[in-house]
Enzyme design. Structure first.
Site, PDB file in Angstrom:
ATOM      1  N   LYS A 113       0.816  -1.214   0.000  1.00  0.00           N
ATOM      2  CA  LYS A 113       0.000   0.000   0.000  1.00  0.00           C
ATOM      3  C   LYS A 113       0.851   1.268   0.000  1.00  0.00           C
ATOM      4  O   LYS A 113       0.392   2.323  -0.410  1.00  0.00           O
ATOM      5  CB  LYS A 113      -0.975  -0.036   1.160  1.00  0.00           C
ATOM      6  CG  LYS A 113      -1.875  -1.285   1.049  1.00  0.00           C
ATOM      7  CD  LYS A 113      -3.256  -1.109   1.522  1.00  0.00           C
ATOM      8  CE  LYS A 113      -4.162  -2.247   1.119  1.00  0.00           C
ATOM      9  NZ  LYS A 113      -3.654  -3.597   1.397  1.00  0.00           N
TER      10      LYS A 113
HETATM   11  C1  LIG Z   1      -4.332  -4.664   0.866  1.00  0.00           C
HETATM   12  C2  LIG Z   1      -3.528  -5.885   0.724  1.00  0.00           C
HETATM   13  C3  LIG Z   1      -3.897  -6.880  -0.201  1.00  0.00           C
HETATM   14  C4  LIG Z   1      -5.143  -6.772  -1.054  1.00  0.00           C
HETATM   15  O1  LIG Z   1      -5.062  -5.743  -1.977  1.00  0.00           O
HETATM   16  P1  LIG Z   1      -6.413  -5.178  -2.654  1.00  0.00           P
HETATM   17  O2  LIG Z   1      -5.980  -4.009  -3.443  1.00  0.00           O
HETATM   18  O3  LIG Z   1      -7.323  -4.843  -1.518  1.00  0.00           O
HETATM   19  O4  LIG Z   1      -6.939  -6.285  -3.478  1.00  0.00           O
HETATM   20  C5  LIG Z   1      -3.069  -7.975  -0.319  1.00  0.00           C
HETATM   21  N1  LIG Z   1      -1.983  -8.128   0.457  1.00  0.00           N
HETATM   22  C6  LIG Z   1      -1.606  -7.204   1.353  1.00  0.00           C
HETATM   23  C7  LIG Z   1      -0.393  -7.447   2.182  1.00  0.00           C
HETATM   24  C8  LIG Z   1      -2.365  -6.059   1.517  1.00  0.00           C
HETATM   25  O5  LIG Z   1      -1.985  -5.140   2.412  1.00  0.00           O
END
Ligand SMILES: *Cc1c(COP(=O)(O)O)cnc(C)c1O
Length: 500
Positions: A113
């Site tokens: 993120k």
């Molecule tokens: C948020 C997240 C996901 C999922 O991503 P999306 O964009 O919500 O599909 C997968 N793995 C990790 C470690 C995350 O923080």
């Protein structure tokens, strides 16, 4: 370039307005009105560029009302050696025959993120200024763990902004929780919601939808905005690393120009994989997008049957950032693949809201299946995948990426497809160390030990250094102790903002 709402009930807006608003006022999500193409020549031109330069090239046409200088400032503030622990920013490594890992966790919070949330605040502040916004921007975030910390790090002390993060009391790891409740910064607030992620998310959505409450905040000099993955300003930076990974493979001679590749994406809210979809729409040579879920496998079922059904028990898994039953960003896909018919999307979303389920037509189902393949992995398979991958490749996967790896193995078993594939790695193994060590050494090793002892243990096994963002967390003071019921979230926002 303008942006329209997926629900068709709001006039098109400029890119900066889309970024500033986050969610469209009719409840829909903003999508670009026009197609943006990525030609072979353009790819060739970007081949020798670094990550920042590639980001500029890819984002510019989508953010047409930002000047080149502004975008350059944003990109440079986000993707640099101070924030990221490798100059490549999002490196690609070879894992096994035909399989590569795209590591998206070299930012300050060790999860993918950061890729979007390091740049979003800079985009947002400039977008607000363009729109003549005088009010202070208040970011509301519902987090299943990683978003919260990444948003806090991105917005901390950014002038003209405040950030309030709600995390589910049940459903984040000890490390994730400590990362958030020890967050420093003059403009940051963190509160636990008594419930799961969907409770937190629906609470935030209700606040955004409450017109009277928003008017009240405006009178006090505040305007709400979202840093959740529904904001276009978060999605577009994610398109960059798909293109960049392709270019890296090309540059290393692993693929030939024009060769199609697959991406496997561990998925929750459908944001990350949707960015891959947009990269493909632009013309990046991509064959299949493989959607990997954990046992909250709503998306697996949807992609296979055309039925989206959230009426099922919410499961807490070892990949908590994917413990999601409402994948908000799917709405954009339905719009893009459904002849951009806002009324259709609106009806499905109404059904989802009222009945918890909807079924798309056969045409949509066919279009989805042409591009996506989906499966899921349960916790046992996830742990098994971590163990196997370490034994065969010497590489340690986190639990989310391990879901992706397991689903990739299922995909190749079932289809025999040998297309070169990039496994999108969404978190550092250190972030979910207890599960990772359990997978590598067994339950006994984990029993009775704190996550902090386990960080040391993992560093030893993997001969890796503990990332700075996770070191000494247990010694930092707890600065945020508030806990709130789902119904009281709006009142808490009011109270926090009243406290100047
Ligand atoms: C948020 C997240 C996901 C999922 O991503 P999306 O964009 O919500 O599909 C997968 N793995 C990790 C470690 C995350 O923080």
């Amino acid at each position: 370039m303008r942006y329209q709402s997926t629900r068709g009930n709001y006039p098109p807006v400029t890119p900066s307005e889309a970024v500033k608003l986050g969610l469209a006022p009719d409840g829909g999500l903003f999508v670009p009105e026009r197609h943006v193409g990525l030609t072979k020549e353009k790819l060739q031109e970007m081949l020798t560029m670094n990550y920042r330069q590639r980001a500029l090239q890819i984002m510019q046409p989508f953010l047409a009302d930002f000047s080149a200088e502004e975008l350059n400032e944003c990109v440079s503030a986000a993707y640099n050696g101070e924030k990221f622990d490798t100059p490549e920013i999002a490196p690609v490594r070879k894992l096994e025959e035909n399989l590569y890992v795209l590591e998206l966790w070299h930012g300050p919070t060790c999860a993918f993120k950061d890729m979007a949330l390091q740049i979003l605040p800079h985009l947002l502040v400039r977008a607000a200024a363009k729109a003549g916004e005088k009010a202070e921007i208040v970011i509301l975030v519902a987090t299943s763990g990683d978003t919260g910390k990444a948003a806090l790090e991105g917005f901390k002390d950014v002038p003209g902004t405040r950030i309030i993060v709600f995390y589910p009391e049940e459903g984040v790891s000890e490390v994730q929780k400590l990362q958030m409740i020890t967050q420093e910064g003059r403009n940051v607030y963190v509160a636990a919601v008594r419930g799961n992620f969907d409770d937190a998310q629906s609470g935030v959505k209700a606040i955004f939808a409450d017109r009277t409450f928003n008017e009240e905040l405006n009178r006090l000099g505040y305007v709400l905005s979202s840093a959740n993955s529904i904001n276009w300003g978060r999605l577009i930076p994610q398109v960059v690393y798909y293109v960049s990974a392709y270019l890296d493979l090309l540059q290393k001679g692993e693929i030939k120009p024009g060769e199609e590749i697959n991406f496997v994406v561990p998925t929750g809210n459908f944001g990350n994989i949707l960015a891959a979809f947009y990269a493909r729409q632009m013309g990046l040579p991509v064959r299949k997008l493989i959607c990997a879920s954990n046992e909250n496998n709503v998306l697996t079922e949807f992609i296979r049957t055309g039925v989206y059904n959230r009426n099922r028990p919410f499961k807490k898994t070892l990949s908590p950032s994917m413990d999601i039953l409402i994948s908000s960003n799917l709405e954009r896909l339905l719009f893009e693949l459904g002849n951009r018919d806002g009324e259709k999307v609106r009806n499905w979303m109404m059904e989802l809201q009222h009945k918890g389920t909807y079924q798309v037509d056969d045409e949509m189902k066919r279009r989805v299946a042409e591009i996506f393949w989906a499966d899921f992995a349960d916790d046992r398979e996830t742990l098994d995948s971590i163990g196997r991958t370490f034994r065969s490749c010497g590489y340690i996967l986190d639990t989310h990426t391990a879901v992706g790896k397991k689903v990739y193995d299922k995909y190749t078993d079932e289809t025999g497809d040998t297309t070169k594939t990039v496994l999108v790695s969404t978190a550092s193994p250190f972030k979910f160390n207890a599960s990772v060590i359990r997978a590598l050494l067994g339950d006994e090793v984990v029993a009775g030990r704190s996550e902090f002892e386990l960080l040391e243990e993992l560093a030893r096994i993997g001969k890796m250094e503990i990332p700075p963002g996770l070191r000494n967390l247990d010694q930092k003071p707890v600065l945020h102790k508030t806990s709130v019921a789902r119904e009281d979230m709006a009142q808490l926002v009011r109270d926090l903002l009243a406290r100047r």
